[in-house]
Design a protein around this motif. Structure first.
Motif, PDB file in Angstrom:
ATOM      1  N   ALA A 324      -4.087   4.820  11.525  1.00 33.06           N
ATOM      2  CA  ALA A 324      -3.172   4.970  12.649  1.00 33.06           C
ATOM      3  C   ALA A 324      -1.836   4.269  12.369  1.00 33.06           C
ATOM      4  O   ALA A 324      -0.760   4.788  12.705  1.00 33.06           O
ATOM      5  CB  ALA A 324      -3.817   4.409  13.917  1.00 33.06           C
ATOM      6  N   VAL A 325      -1.889   3.089  11.763  1.00 36.38           N
ATOM      7  CA  VAL A 325      -0.652   2.365  11.445  1.00 36.38           C
ATOM      8  C   VAL A 325       0.163   3.128  10.406  1.00 36.38           C
ATOM      9  O   VAL A 325       1.396   3.228  10.504  1.00 36.38           O
ATOM     10  CB  VAL A 325      -0.986   0.939  10.963  1.00 36.38           C
ATOM     11  CG1 VAL A 325       0.232   0.274  10.333  1.00 36.38           C
ATOM     12  CG2 VAL A 325      -1.506   0.105  12.126  1.00 36.38           C
ATOM     13  N   ALA A 326      -0.527   3.708   9.400  1.00 41.07           N
ATOM     14  CA  ALA A 326       0.194   4.483   8.384  1.00 41.07           C
ATOM     15  C   ALA A 326       0.895   5.682   9.010  1.00 41.07           C
ATOM     16  O   ALA A 326       2.047   5.990   8.668  1.00 41.07           O
ATOM     17  CB  ALA A 326      -0.788   4.938   7.300  1.00 41.07           C
ATOM     18  N   GLU A 327       0.233   6.345   9.953  1.00 40.44           N
ATOM     19  CA  GLU A 327       0.856   7.485  10.620  1.00 40.44           C
ATOM     20  C   GLU A 327       2.040   7.038  11.483  1.00 40.44           C
ATOM     21  O   GLU A 327       3.084   7.713  11.532  1.00 40.44           O
ATOM     22  CB  GLU A 327      -0.186   8.205  11.481  1.00 40.44           C
ATOM     23  CG  GLU A 327       0.322   9.377  12.288  1.00 40.44           C
ATOM     24  CD  GLU A 327       0.831  10.521  11.423  1.00 40.44           C
ATOM     25  OE1 GLU A 327       1.603  11.354  11.948  1.00 40.44           O
ATOM     26  OE2 GLU A 327       0.473  10.561  10.221  1.00 40.44           O
ATOM     27  N   ALA A 328       1.895   5.890  12.184  1.00 42.05           N
ATOM     28  CA  ALA A 328       3.006   5.387  13.007  1.00 42.05           C
ATOM     29  C   ALA A 328       4.208   4.995  12.145  1.00 42.05           C
ATOM     30  O   ALA A 328       5.357   5.224  12.530  1.00 42.05           O
ATOM     31  CB  ALA A 328       2.515   4.199  13.834  1.00 42.05           C
ATOM     32  N   ARG A 329       3.969   4.387  11.000  1.00 40.51           N
ATOM     33  CA  ARG A 329       5.071   4.041  10.101  1.00 40.51           C
ATOM     34  C   ARG A 329       5.783   5.304   9.616  1.00 40.51           C
ATOM     35  O   ARG A 329       7.009   5.303   9.419  1.00 40.51           O
ATOM     36  CB  ARG A 329       4.537   3.259   8.911  1.00 40.51           C
ATOM     37  CG  ARG A 329       4.141   1.822   9.257  1.00 40.51           C
ATOM     38  CD  ARG A 329       3.406   1.182   8.111  1.00 40.51           C
ATOM     39  NE  ARG A 329       3.053  -0.210   8.413  1.00 40.51           N
ATOM     40  CZ  ARG A 329       2.182  -0.928   7.703  1.00 40.51           C
ATOM     41  NH1 ARG A 329       1.583  -0.368   6.641  1.00 40.51           N
ATOM     42  NH2 ARG A 329       1.907  -2.184   8.033  1.00 40.51           N
ATOM     43  N   ARG A 330       5.023   6.377   9.399  1.00 42.22           N
ATOM     44  CA  ARG A 330       5.662   7.623   8.966  1.00 42.22           C
ATOM     45  C   ARG A 330       6.537   8.203  10.072  1.00 42.22           C
ATOM     46  O   ARG A 330       7.631   8.701   9.811  1.00 42.22           O
ATOM     47  CB  ARG A 330       4.581   8.630   8.557  1.00 42.22           C
ATOM     48  CG  ARG A 330       5.126   9.919   7.938  1.00 42.22           C
ATOM     49  CD  ARG A 330       4.039  10.934   7.755  1.00 42.22           C
ATOM     50  NE  ARG A 330       3.478  11.352   9.025  1.00 42.22           N
ATOM     51  CZ  ARG A 330       4.047  12.262   9.833  1.00 42.22           C
ATOM     52  NH1 ARG A 330       5.207  12.818   9.485  1.00 42.22           N
ATOM     53  NH2 ARG A 330       3.480  12.583  10.970  1.00 42.22           N
ATOM     54  N   ARG A 331       6.062   8.109  11.329  1.00 40.01           N
ATOM     55  CA  ARG A 331       6.825   8.665  12.446  1.00 40.01           C
ATOM     56  C   ARG A 331       8.039   7.803  12.786  1.00 40.01           C
ATOM     57  O   ARG A 331       9.051   8.314  13.261  1.00 40.01           O
ATOM     58  CB  ARG A 331       5.929   8.800  13.682  1.00 40.01           C
ATOM     59  CG  ARG A 331       4.828   9.843  13.561  1.00 40.01           C
ATOM     60  CD  ARG A 331       4.288  10.235  14.926  1.00 40.01           C
ATOM     61  NE  ARG A 331       4.023   9.073  15.761  1.00 40.01           N
ATOM     62  CZ  ARG A 331       2.837   8.477  15.872  1.00 40.01           C
ATOM     63  NH1 ARG A 331       1.808   8.946  15.185  1.00 40.01           N
ATOM     64  NH2 ARG A 331       2.674   7.430  16.647  1.00 40.01           N
ATOM     65  N   ALA A 332       7.908   6.484  12.624  1.00 38.61           N
ATOM     66  CA  ALA A 332       9.014   5.571  12.971  1.00 38.61           C
ATOM     67  C   ALA A 332       9.297   4.669  11.789  1.00 38.61           C
ATOM     68  O   ALA A 332       8.877   3.497  11.750  1.00 38.61           O
ATOM     69  CB  ALA A 332       8.638   4.754  14.210  1.00 38.61           C
ATOM     70  N   PRO A 333      10.000   5.174  10.795  1.00 37.14           N
ATOM     71  CA  PRO A 333      10.248   4.347   9.597  1.00 37.14           C
ATOM     72  C   PRO A 333      11.120   3.139   9.868  1.00 37.14           C
ATOM     73  O   PRO A 333      11.137   2.192   9.080  1.00 37.14           O
ATOM     74  CB  PRO A 333      10.934   5.338   8.637  1.00 37.14           C
ATOM     75  CG  PRO A 333      11.486   6.409   9.516  1.00 37.14           C
ATOM     76  CD  PRO A 333      10.575   6.518  10.690  1.00 37.14           C
TER      77      PRO A 333
END
Length: 487
Positions: A324-333
């Protein structure tokens, strides 16, 4: 055909066959035993009269008729109860019970055999008489007791018994089977009137002592209970579908009306100035995004209301948080998102639901947890606490006022500047309740921002009986209890 009739016919056909087979086996065993006794007796008599037979043949070959007569009398006297026949090169001497001379005897006999003549049976044993000045054959005869009238009578009685056993055993088996199947018949009558579609009456069974009947009654009760459970789940599914339609119609009306208004503006003013046109298109894009988000959230609420226990399995919360954190970092770099999650922390849960919890908490922190300069810093933590797994998401935004902390988990609760659907935190509360856990919101540890904390039991538990988050009552009622459950 009734079960008792089937059993009666089966027994009525089987018993006479068993009687006949047993009688045949008994007669053969008795006949074999009688033959053994007769044969032993023949061997003893043959051994006893063999010297006299040799002496008779020797006297006959030496031409001494008087001595031959004497030896013949001695031979027949020694024979006792068996018949004797001495066949020499020139004469034949016979005496005692034996078949007629016209009956052909076997050419070579190594042991006792049976010879039939004139309706009678004889056991016959031969001994060659060989020696100095002696040449001939000694035959010893005994009536075959294994073929006597008594055994023939027993044979007829076995056949008669088998014939009589068919109807008698069939009737007896039918009566016993009817009595044994009476509990089954009573169970059939009690279940015949049960209609789970129209009546709430269920099977009231008392143990009968017949294992099969009691097991069948337990099976029927289990099937009816499963029917009731599935009927209740179907009713819940119908309620969920109706609520989905009502909620979708209510919540989609506003964005659709706004989109319709903007489209009317564009259609009525084709020469609309570029700044105004850009503003209208921007509103359309926002309403379109809000519409899609709302549909997705409503679908996820419906999935949570209808998920079954079979979908639950062991889930590694640390791995789910990392994804989930990896996906959030991708959405909000541009956001600073950290994760502290030791490996091996697992719960018995629904993996898509746990991902919804993490994704929505991260999405909420990124949307509402930015500091005054617009920067987003989010700390995600996963830790074990006894028999629980605790998930925390901290942000550095304005936080949640104490008076609003219970209401933010209700359906369609949005802040004044929120562009979301108002269902993200409702999904978090729904999944926490589905996993027999809790969710609370407090101030962040540094005093600035908000901390959302989800507590999940490691071993899981039974699913809640009724789930109606899409309808709205569950979210309104349970969100209050989540706020009070904070340890």
């Amino acid at each position: 055909m009734r079960l008792s009739t089937r059993i009666g016919l089966a027994v009525g056909c089987t018993v006479p066959l068993l009687v006949a087979a047993s009688g045949w086996l008994l007669l053969n065993l008795v006949g074999r035993d009688l033959h053994r006794v007769e044969d032993d007796h023949l061997r003893q008599r043959a051994a006893a009269v063999a010297p006299d037979a040799r002496a008779l043949l020797r006297a006959t070959e030496n031409g001494r008729p008087r001595a031959a007569d004497t030896r013949e009398r001695q031979l027949f006297t020694a024979a006792l109860d068996v018949g004797v026949r001495v066949v020499g090169p020139d004469a034949t001497y016979s005496g005692g019970p034996q078949p007629g001379t016209s009956v052909r005897l076997p050419d070579r006999v190594t042991g006792p055999v049976t010879v039939r003549a004139a309706g009678r049976s004889w056991r016959v044993l031969s001994r060659p008489m060989q020696g100095p000045a002696v040449s001939g054959t000694l035959w010893v005869f005994s009536p075959d007791t294994a073929d006597r009238a008594q055994l023939r009578a027993v044979r007829r009685r076995v056949v008669l018994t088998a014939v009589l056993a068919a109807p008698l055993s069939g009737l007896l088996a039918w009566g016993l089977a009817s009595g044994a199947s009476a509990p089954l018949a009573r169970l059939t009558r009690r279940t015949a009137g049960l209609d789970p579609r129209t009546s709430a009456a269920r099977l009231d069974h008392r143990p009968t002592g017949v294992t099969e009947v009691d097991e069948l009654a337990a099976t029927v009760r289990t099937v009816l209970a499963r029917y009731d459970e599935q009927a209740a789940r179907t009713a819940e599914a119908l309620d969920t579908a109706r609520s989905f339609s009502a909620a979708a119609a209510h919540e989609l009306r506003t964005p659709l009306m706004s989109m319709g208004t903007n489209l009317d503006i564009l259609a009525a003013h084709p020469a609309l100035p570029e700044p105004d046109r850009t503003e209208v298109l921007t509103d359309l894009r926002h309403e379109h995004a809000r519409l899609l988000g709302l549909l997705v959230m409503l679908r996820e609420l419906g999935r949570g209301d209808l998920v079954e226990a079979e979908a639950f399995r062991t889930v590694d919360v640390s791995e789910a948080a990392d994804a989930a954190v990896a996906e959030a970092r991708r959405r909000a770099p541009d956001a600073g998102i950290t994760l502290a999650a030791p490996p091996g922390l697992t719960v018995h849960g629904w993996e898509p639901g746990l991902r919804l919890v993490l994704d929505n908490l991260l999405g909420n922190a990124l949307a509402h947890g930015r500091d005054p300069r617009g920067r987003a810093r989010v700390e995600v933590g996963v830790r074990g606490a006894g028999d629980q797994v605790v998930i925390t998401v901290d942000d550095h935004g304005a936080g949640v006022p104490a008076g609003s902390r219970a209401r933010i988990f209700e359906r369609f609760q949005r802040g004044p500047d929120s562009a979301g659907s108002g269902l993200g935190l409702t999904l978090v509360a729904q999944q926490a309740a589905l996993h027999r856990g809790s969710v609370t919101v407090t101030d962040a540890p540094g005093g600035t921002g908000a901390r959302f904390e989800v507590r999940l039991p490691s071993g899981g538990g039974a699913l809640p009986g009724r789930r109606d988050w899409l309808i709205g009552t569950a979210g309104a009622n349970r969100s209050q209890s989540f706020a009070k459950d904070r340890p």
